[in-house]
Design a protein around this motif. Sequence first.
Motif, mmCIF file in Angstrom:
data_model
loop_
_atom_site.group_PDB
_atom_site.id
_atom_site.type_symbol
_atom_site.label_atom_id
_atom_site.label_comp_id
_atom_site.label_asym_id
_atom_site.label_seq_id
_atom_site.Cartn_x
_atom_site.Cartn_y
_atom_site.Cartn_z
ATOM 1 N N LYS A 133 0.832 -1.193 0.000
ATOM 2 C CA LYS A 133 0.000 0.000 0.000
ATOM 3 C C LYS A 133 0.871 1.248 0.000
ATOM 4 N N MET A 134 0.522 2.209 -0.847
ATOM 5 C CA MET A 134 1.136 3.532 -0.786
ATOM 6 C C MET A 134 0.118 4.501 -0.208
ATOM 7 N N THR A 135 0.541 5.302 0.751
ATOM 8 C CA THR A 135 -0.372 6.232 1.395
ATOM 9 C C THR A 135 0.330 7.558 1.622
ATOM 10 N N ARG A 136 -0.415 8.533 2.110
ATOM 11 C CA ARG A 136 0.162 9.847 2.372
ATOM 12 C C ARG A 136 -0.008 10.189 3.844
ATOM 13 N N ALA A 137 1.031 10.743 4.438
ATOM 14 C CA ALA A 137 0.986 11.141 5.837
ATOM 15 C C ALA A 137 0.080 12.356 6.018
ATOM 16 N N PRO A 138 -0.528 12.507 7.190
ATOM 17 C CA PRO A 138 -1.314 13.719 7.469
ATOM 18 C C PRO A 138 -0.460 14.974 7.339
ATOM 19 N N SER A 139 -1.119 16.109 7.198
ATOM 20 C CA SER A 139 -0.412 17.377 6.988
ATOM 21 C C SER A 139 0.106 17.986 8.292
ATOM 22 N N LYS A 140 -0.325 17.437 9.435
ATOM 23 C CA LYS A 140 0.119 17.948 10.727
ATOM 24 C C LYS A 140 0.875 16.875 11.497
ATOM 25 N N PRO A 141 1.862 17.266 12.308
ATOM 26 C CA PRO A 141 2.594 16.284 13.115
ATOM 27 C C PRO A 141 1.661 15.535 14.067
ATOM 28 N N GLY A 142 2.018 14.304 14.364
ATOM 29 C CA GLY A 142 1.217 13.487 15.276
ATOM 30 C C GLY A 142 1.609 12.031 15.141
ATOM 31 N N ILE A 143 0.654 11.146 15.345
ATOM 32 C CA ILE A 143 0.876 9.714 15.245
ATOM 33 C C ILE A 143 -0.219 9.106 14.379
ATOM 34 N N GLN A 144 0.187 8.289 13.425
ATOM 35 C CA GLN A 144 -0.758 7.561 12.594
ATOM 36 C C GLN A 144 -0.632 6.076 12.937
ATOM 37 N N ILE A 145 -1.774 5.390 13.063
ATOM 38 C CA ILE A 145 -1.771 3.990 13.469
ATOM 39 C C ILE A 145 -2.501 3.156 12.433
ATOM 40 N N TRP A 146 -1.863 2.036 12.056
ATOM 41 C CA TRP A 146 -2.450 1.118 11.081
ATOM 42 C C TRP A 146 -2.644 -0.253 11.728
ATOM 43 N N SER A 147 -3.770 -0.893 11.413
ATOM 44 C CA SER A 147 -3.999 -2.271 11.828
ATOM 45 C C SER A 147 -4.421 -3.087 10.618
ATOM 46 N N GLY A 148 -4.076 -4.354 10.627
ATOM 47 C CA GLY A 148 -4.417 -5.191 9.493
ATOM 48 C C GLY A 148 -4.371 -6.661 9.852
ATOM 49 N N ILE A 149 -4.623 -7.488 8.839
ATOM 50 C CA ILE A 149 -4.683 -8.929 9.031
ATOM 51 C C ILE A 149 -4.257 -9.642 7.759
ATOM 52 N N ILE A 150 -3.576 -10.755 7.944
ATOM 53 C CA ILE A 150 -3.259 -11.680 6.866
ATOM 54 C C ILE A 150 -3.859 -13.031 7.238
ATOM 55 N N ALA A 151 -4.683 -13.604 6.347
ATOM 56 C CA ALA A 151 -5.249 -14.935 6.540
ATOM 57 C C ALA A 151 -4.620 -15.879 5.520
ATOM 58 N N HIS A 152 -4.075 -16.964 6.011
ATOM 59 C CA HIS A 152 -3.232 -17.866 5.246
ATOM 60 C C HIS A 152 -3.669 -19.298 5.574
ATOM 61 N N PRO A 153 -3.463 -20.260 4.699
ATOM 62 C CA PRO A 153 -3.827 -21.635 5.044
ATOM 63 C C PRO A 153 -3.188 -22.140 6.336
ATOM 64 N N LYS A 154 -2.036 -21.578 6.711
ATOM 65 C CA LYS A 154 -1.368 -22.017 7.945
ATOM 66 C C LYS A 154 -1.803 -21.238 9.179
ATOM 67 N N GLY A 155 -2.628 -20.208 9.004
ATOM 68 C CA GLY A 155 -3.084 -19.455 10.162
ATOM 69 C C GLY A 155 -3.371 -18.005 9.828
ATOM 70 N N MET A 156 -3.597 -17.206 10.882
ATOM 71 C CA MET A 156 -3.879 -15.781 10.732
ATOM 72 C C MET A 156 -2.882 -14.958 11.535
ATOM 73 N N ILE A 157 -2.590 -13.773 11.019
ATOM 74 C CA ILE A 157 -1.736 -12.816 11.718
ATOM 75 C C ILE A 157 -2.434 -11.467 11.702
ATOM 76 N N THR A 158 -2.712 -10.907 12.872
ATOM 77 C CA THR A 158 -3.189 -9.532 12.958
ATOM 78 C C THR A 158 -2.051 -8.665 13.465
ATOM 79 N N PHE A 159 -2.043 -7.407 13.065
ATOM 80 C CA PHE A 159 -0.937 -6.528 13.445
ATOM 81 C C PHE A 159 -1.417 -5.096 13.610
ATOM 82 N N THR A 160 -0.720 -4.356 14.460
ATOM 83 C CA THR A 160 -0.949 -2.929 14.671
ATOM 84 C C THR A 160 0.397 -2.235 14.718
#
Length: 241
Positions: free
Chosen positions: A205-232
């Motif tokens: 994924k390509m994204t753009r940072a906000p225009s003001k200083p701070g903290i940006q947080i991403w969460s996601g998931i990968i589902a695979h035949p061997k299992g799942m991984i969630t991340f933040t």
Amino acid sequence: MFNLKLIKNIGVPLYLFIYLILPYSARSQTLKVDFLRNLENSLNARDLKFIKENFTIDKNKNISKQFANIINDFPDSKWKIKRLKSYIPNKDILRIKVSGKKIINGEIHILESDFDYLFSIANGKIDEGIIKNLFTTIRNDDKKIDISFKIPDKVLTGSKYDIDIILNKPLEDVIIAGSIKPHQVNSFFEQEILLEPLASGGIFKMTRAPSKPGIQIWSGIIAHPKGMITFTKSIDIVDEI
């Protein structure tokens, strides 16, 4: 074979781990080390009294609730804390690691969370703080999935940047699913992420940072035949590097 239909519309809960801090001591270095040890021991002993005594009223109510939530989800969770050198006046930094596991439908889910906590003191108690460099995973694959997370710790305001979650071994015709989305800062909540079919290589994924200083947080998931991984993952948005 992995059945995408089974998880196509499942909302997977992801938890943002924003937790606990150490009160500042102006005494000797030995007492500071003891205080750090006491905090770590208190968290591992589920001692909420320690938290209430060392946070302001508003903070300790919120912290106690958050701590109770993670203990409910991962009853055997363990905390490790060490102090980092701070170059910011009137600020201290802790490096915090949380690990735990739970069994759901016979599968073991492993929690690993690492973050830094930058904080100051008001009237001898913790009254404010900022999470830095947060990275949390919950996975049930026994680490059989060879995966790399290429997400920056810091980016400039308004700049474009890449988020790459890479499956390092070719999957050929195997179908995987996943998704990623941003969160608001200073929230503690269950966030549903709907799975979508992915290219075999992972999430890019390509994204753009906000225009003001701070903290940006991403969460996601990968589902695979061997299992799942969630991340933040948290990213510092700064106006200079």
